[in-house]
Design an enzyme around this catalytic site. Sequence first.
Site, PDB file in Angstrom:
ATOM      1  N   MET A  85      -0.434  -3.903   8.392  1.00  0.00           N
ATOM      2  CA  MET A  85      -1.067  -3.471   7.222  1.00  0.00           C
ATOM      3  C   MET A  85      -1.803  -4.932   6.963  1.00  0.00           C
ATOM      4  O   MET A  85      -1.540  -5.993   7.202  1.00  0.00           O
ATOM      5  CB  MET A  85       0.140  -3.602   6.039  1.00  0.00           C
ATOM      6  CG  MET A  85      -0.417  -3.757   4.725  1.00  0.00           C
ATOM      7  SD  MET A  85      -1.266  -2.444   4.237  1.00  0.00           S
ATOM      8  CE  MET A  85      -2.332  -2.961   3.029  1.00  0.00           C
ATOM      9  N   GLU A 101      -6.597  -4.249  12.274  1.00  0.00           N
ATOM     10  CA  GLU A 101      -6.257  -5.102  10.973  1.00  0.00           C
ATOM     11  C   GLU A 101      -7.174  -6.232  10.807  1.00  0.00           C
ATOM     12  O   GLU A 101      -7.609  -6.478   9.586  1.00  0.00           O
ATOM     13  CB  GLU A 101      -4.846  -5.697  11.009  1.00  0.00           C
ATOM     14  CG  GLU A 101      -3.626  -4.489  11.330  1.00  0.00           C
ATOM     15  CD  GLU A 101      -3.885  -3.397  10.388  1.00  0.00           C
ATOM     16  OE1 GLU A 101      -4.030  -3.524   9.052  1.00  0.00           O
ATOM     17  OE2 GLU A 101      -3.656  -2.225  10.822  1.00  0.00           O
ATOM     18  N   GLU A 139       0.888  -1.143  -0.028  1.00  0.00           N
ATOM     19  CA  GLU A 139      -0.018  -0.032   0.047  1.00  0.00           C
ATOM     20  C   GLU A 139       0.981   1.310   0.044  1.00  0.00           C
ATOM     21  O   GLU A 139       1.735   1.386   1.081  1.00  0.00           O
ATOM     22  CB  GLU A 139      -0.983   0.164   1.292  1.00  0.00           C
ATOM     23  CG  GLU A 139      -1.884   0.922   1.306  1.00  0.00           C
ATOM     24  CD  GLU A 139      -2.883   0.982   2.500  1.00  0.00           C
ATOM     25  OE1 GLU A 139      -4.204   1.456   2.189  1.00  0.00           O
ATOM     26  OE2 GLU A 139      -2.593   0.866   3.554  1.00  0.00           O
TER      27      GLU A 139
END
Length: 859
Positions: free
Chosen positions: A267, A300, A130
């Site tokens: 992430m 997450e 990302e």
Amino acid sequence: MPGTNLTREEAQRRARLLTVHSYDIELDLSGAQEGGTFRSVTTVRFDSAEAGADTFIDLVAPTVRSVVLNGAPLEPADVFQDSRIVLPGLAEGANELRVVADCAYTNTGEGLHRFVDPVDQQAYLYTQFEVPDARRVFASFEQPDLKATFAFTVTAPEGWTVISNSPTPEPKDNVWHFEPTPRISTYITALIAGPYHSVHSSWEGEGGRTVPLGIYCRPSLAEHLDADAIFEVTRQGFDWFEEKFDHPYPFAKYDQLFVPEFNAGAMENAGAVTIRDQYVFRSKVTDAAYETRAETILHELAHMWFGDLVTMEWWNDLWLNESFATYTSIACQAAAPGSRWPHAWTTFANSMKTWAYRQDQLPSTHPIMAEIRDLDDVLVNFDGITYAKGASVLKQLVAYVGEDAFFRGVQAYFKRHAFGNTRLGDLLSALEETSGRDLKTWSRKWLETAGINVLRPRVETDASGVITAFAVAQEAPALPAGATGEPTLRPHRIAIGLYERADGKLVRTDRIELDVDGALTEVPQLVGRQRPAVVLLNDDDLSYAKVRLDEESLATVVRHLGSFAESLPRALCWASAWDMTRDGELATRDYLELVLTGITEESDIGVVQSLHRQVKLALDLYAAPAWRERGLATWSEATLERLRAAAPGSDHQLAWARAFAATARTGEQLDLLAALLDGRESVEGLVVDTELRWAFLERLAATGRADDEAIAAELERDRTSAGERHAATARAARPTAEAKAEAWASVVESDTLPNAVQEAVIAGFVQPDQQELLAPYTARYFAAVKGVWESRSHEMAQQIAVGLYPTLQVSEETLAATDAWLEAAQPNAALRRLVTESRAGVDRALRAQAADAAAADQP
């Protein structure tokens, strides 16, 4: 670089033309121990809506060896430039592309990051894609709305483990063939490889459904890995999210991988979440650190549904991804059965919202739903508005439509758009259906405008203290200079809390919840009541607004802030006091006095640690220069006094030890730090473990009391990557011109440092006690920053642009130098934003210093 910055218009054109079906990706990582490059082979199958159309696929690679489109070879030199491979003359309907390239390992935390552990000298890899960095590992249509399936085949060294989005297969001859994923976006694909240590378990759902769970870290951290605690939080999240979302977890397994030198907190790669391995705690930390880690884990996990299952069409809705995950992670912590952190909304009010308020008062403030024109825009938009303001506004939305209606709308949204892409309107329409509320006006005022409102109570009483009139006044302050948009009054759903003193505590005696809209909202329910000791607007923190206290309430709070029986109203008042300090409405010396008066009664360790950071920041930047040293002396003496008074072995004791280490300044105080470090002195219950040793040593280095030899000796005790980072910080912190020149050269004049080490050097370089020593670097910063920005990767350049800006040089000269540079250099929008934000910090500090100086002149 030209061609690397994908625009929204380009993405829209490509999305109209293409439907992408599948990627087969072959990566040869057998040479990873040596580094350099790796072979990447991508076969992608897609449909084109037009015959003969041209498009491009994204790739960042040192070398492209072959490009074959529909069986026809294309000359790489003709079609590959910058980060794009041009694809001419597409067939209508089915197309197949095969790209063979040599891609590069990185040390910047972008693409395929390679790290060598100094403990075992083994290489460890992980991906971070990302926003636009899958293209550093394989050829891809790098935008979130071109979803596809992904099948990875990986050749890895003997003895390694390879993890991806799909379940890990048994390797054959060191080759790992992963099954195709469901349809997902490129940026949430993942690959983690190396001789990682792992622990495995499972989550058991209703009807006997089982999801395999894995936790990974480097072997050198395995002794510190508290896997049971991490699994416990993860299972609580699975239980709560599946109930609230009414949609089964969408992937085949759930791995959490603690990886080195990670730029962010974590992430949300589908089924393979990467998390910074500082969350594997090597030394004792307070419960606030465990709470923060748990929030990251739940954030997450929430993304598996909101972001991975249903994905934004374009980065305009990045805020919705991050805000939803933040809101639901806090809600889960606060409400999940068995959670250790039912006070999570206190932490949110105290940390996330103060971040949002700070960001929303910068010249770069923007609507929550920002206009993202290109990748440069989104790369600098991972900010306090995207995460914290957005989550605050979602909390307001939940209060506005009702929690049950909110989650029913979310459930409908997941069912309707599973494995697809959406815009904000898709969620709002689902919420309108379940709540019956018209959200168009709400959305326009909250999501499409910038800036923050201020709520103030208007209280009138008679001679006996009975309330004769009560209203909530709403203000929309002018936006900061340089910001776009107009001040906006918004609808707020708030609670008003009434508090009285009882048995030495401030206790809520009543609560009224209401809608506030427009400049003045009358509250007739309070008329005829005896005026309470404290009237607290936005009690329970339902809305997003700066709150001020009326004069009588403020007087009570100043004397008794620590006496609130509950943690959330305390946090709201602390946050209001901090905001007033930043705005120059409360002098730094008065803020210090308020903290010293109230912090002793503050039980919430997260609030205590935030107050430590805020006091130190206020003294360093907002105190009148003539008084600053006196204020710092008062604070350092107080930290030592409270360290000695804290319960032995408690979280508060550890927090005060760190606060003392951050500010110790007299010869006697520094002698004590040195004695605690070498064991000649002790404080009952305080274990001076590895991380605390480094905290003490870094302060001693910054004050000239620890030299290179002492730093080298400490590194010898801690021959780990964390030790290397601490040593880099300590060396850069030394108060000599030579140390500063060496640190500056390693970061600005060279580009070889890994991301985490560069960050550590910058942290050591910038020392508040060394303003005179650092003054010459203002000119050097402006001479170098544009070249750095244009020659480094985004993460590395942003570290430098923000971290080395002369924030400590609080003067009109710094503002003038910044303005001159902005005019002459004409930086691109992303760099201009970062520098302008930093300039705003200096401007605010000047105003706060003036307010503090004025307070000294008052009788």
